[in-house]
Design a protein around this motif. Structure first.
Motif, short mmCIF file in Angstrom:
data_model
loop_
_atom_site.label_atom_id
_atom_site.label_comp_id
_atom_site.label_asym_id
_atom_site.label_seq_id
_atom_site.Cartn_x
_atom_site.Cartn_y
_atom_site.Cartn_z
N CYS A 1 0.81 -1.22 0.00
CA CYS A 1 0.00 0.00 0.00
C CYS A 1 0.85 1.27 0.00
CB CYS A 1 -0.96 0.01 1.20
SG CYS A 1 -0.19 -0.43 2.77
N GLY A 2 2.16 1.12 -0.19
CA GLY A 2 2.98 2.31 -0.31
C GLY A 2 4.05 2.45 0.76
N LEU A 3 4.64 3.62 0.78
CA LEU A 3 5.71 3.97 1.70
C LEU A 3 5.16 4.91 2.76
CD1 LEU A 3 8.85 3.69 2.06
CD2 LEU A 3 9.05 5.82 0.75
N TYR A 4 5.57 4.72 4.01
CA TYR A 4 5.05 5.50 5.13
C TYR A 4 6.15 6.23 5.87
CZ TYR A 4 0.64 2.95 4.64
OH TYR A 4 -0.53 2.42 4.17
N ALA A 5 5.79 7.35 6.46
CA ALA A 5 6.67 8.06 7.38
C ALA A 5 5.89 8.38 8.65
CB ALA A 5 7.18 9.36 6.76
N VAL A 6 6.48 8.07 9.80
CA VAL A 6 5.90 8.46 11.08
C VAL A 6 6.26 9.92 11.32
CG1 VAL A 6 5.73 7.96 13.54
CG2 VAL A 6 6.28 6.12 11.93
N VAL A 7 5.27 10.77 11.54
CA VAL A 7 5.55 12.18 11.83
C VAL A 7 5.10 12.58 13.23
CG1 VAL A 7 5.66 12.96 9.43
CG2 VAL A 7 3.44 12.85 10.58
N PRO B 1 11.29 10.79 12.90
CA PRO B 1 10.77 10.86 11.53
C PRO B 1 11.19 9.64 10.72
CG PRO B 1 12.79 12.14 11.70
CD PRO B 1 12.63 11.41 13.01
N TYR B 2 10.63 8.49 11.04
CA TYR B 2 11.08 7.21 10.49
C TYR B 2 10.22 6.80 9.31
CZ TYR B 2 13.14 2.51 10.88
OH TYR B 2 13.83 1.35 10.66
N TRP B 3 10.88 6.35 8.22
CA TRP B 3 10.19 5.85 7.03
C TRP B 3 10.22 4.33 7.02
CZ3 TRP B 3 8.02 8.83 3.01
CH2 TRP B 3 8.21 10.22 3.12
N PHE B 4 9.13 3.70 6.54
CA PHE B 4 9.09 2.24 6.49
C PHE B 4 8.09 1.79 5.41
CE2 PHE B 4 5.71 3.55 9.26
CZ PHE B 4 4.70 2.61 9.15
#
Length: 227
Positions: free
Chosen positions: A51-57, A81-84
């Motif tokens: 479902c795509g790429l995510y970033a925790v903000v 600011p972690y991407w997963f």
């Protein structure tokens, strides 16, 4: 600023995003959608379609899995600011683990189709995404080695150090919001052993134990304990 660009400064605190070409940063922000999760809400589960790429903000996410008997394996706890989510971008296969919100959380989602279209138009950006995955792969190999070769105490200190430094994706933080039970799950050691090691580190002045959180008092000495 509106929408995803509201979080641009926060994202630039992360080493991966900050090192991206300016054009790619802008493209990700332009495509990103804001997603709000309540505490415990699932973002995706093992076996779900990409479902795509995510970033925790804002907030944090728990990445792990639950077996048929209901036993949880907690792999990691990530915060801004972690991407997963990049693994399924490469192979198009279903999600490998569950992702749940650890408290009320805000994420940015770059949809799979949009990101693949961007990478088709600008194939040089595949290397940037690959660097995101290779960093995590390097940490995974280190964790496997430590699981086999290192005693529980330095493994625990090492995991606290990684979380304090957000797995290399930000400046060190003093407080880790993590109950001891979850830390024990991450390391596959007993709750009693986890508590004993933490109490020992606390007695040495490296950290302070509070309800549901661990405050790092001496990051340098914690690094030494992790050796």
């Amino acid at each position: 600023m509106t929408g995803a660009r509201t979080y641009q400064a926060r994202l630039r605190q992360g080493h991966w995003f900050n090192a991206l070409p300016a054009a790619l940063q802008e493209a990700l922000l332009a495509a990103a959608q804001i997603k709000q999760l309540s505490a415990g809400q699932a973002l995706f589960r093992r076996g779900d379609k990409p479902c795509g790429l995510y970033a925790v903000v804002e907030g944090g996410m728990r990445i792990g899995a639950v077996n048929t008997a209901g036993k949880e394996a907690l792999l990691t706890l990530i915060e801004a600011p972690y991407w997963f989510g990049e693994i399924s971008l490469f192979d198009g296969q279903p999600r490998t683990h569950d992702a749940f919100a650890d408290g009320a959380s805000t994420l940015l989602q770059v949809p799979q189709a949009v990101l693949l279209a961007l990478l088709e138009q600008q194939p040089q950006y595949w290397r940037d995404v690959a660097l995101l995955m290779s960093h995590k792969l390097r940490l995974a190999f280190i964790a496997l080695e430590e699981m086999s070769l290192r005693p529980a105490a330095p493994r625990l200190a090492r995991r606290l150090l990684l979380m304090a430094e957000n797995y290399g994706e930000g400046e060190p933080r003093r407080v880790i919001h993590l109950p001891q039970e979850q830390l024990a799950l991450m390391l596959s050691i007993s709750r009693q052993t986890t508590n004993q090691i933490l109490k020992d580190l606390e007695s040495q002045g490296m950290l302070r134990l509070n309800y549901g959180e661990i405050e790092i008092l001496d990051l340098q000495r914690l690094r030494q304990a992790a050796q």
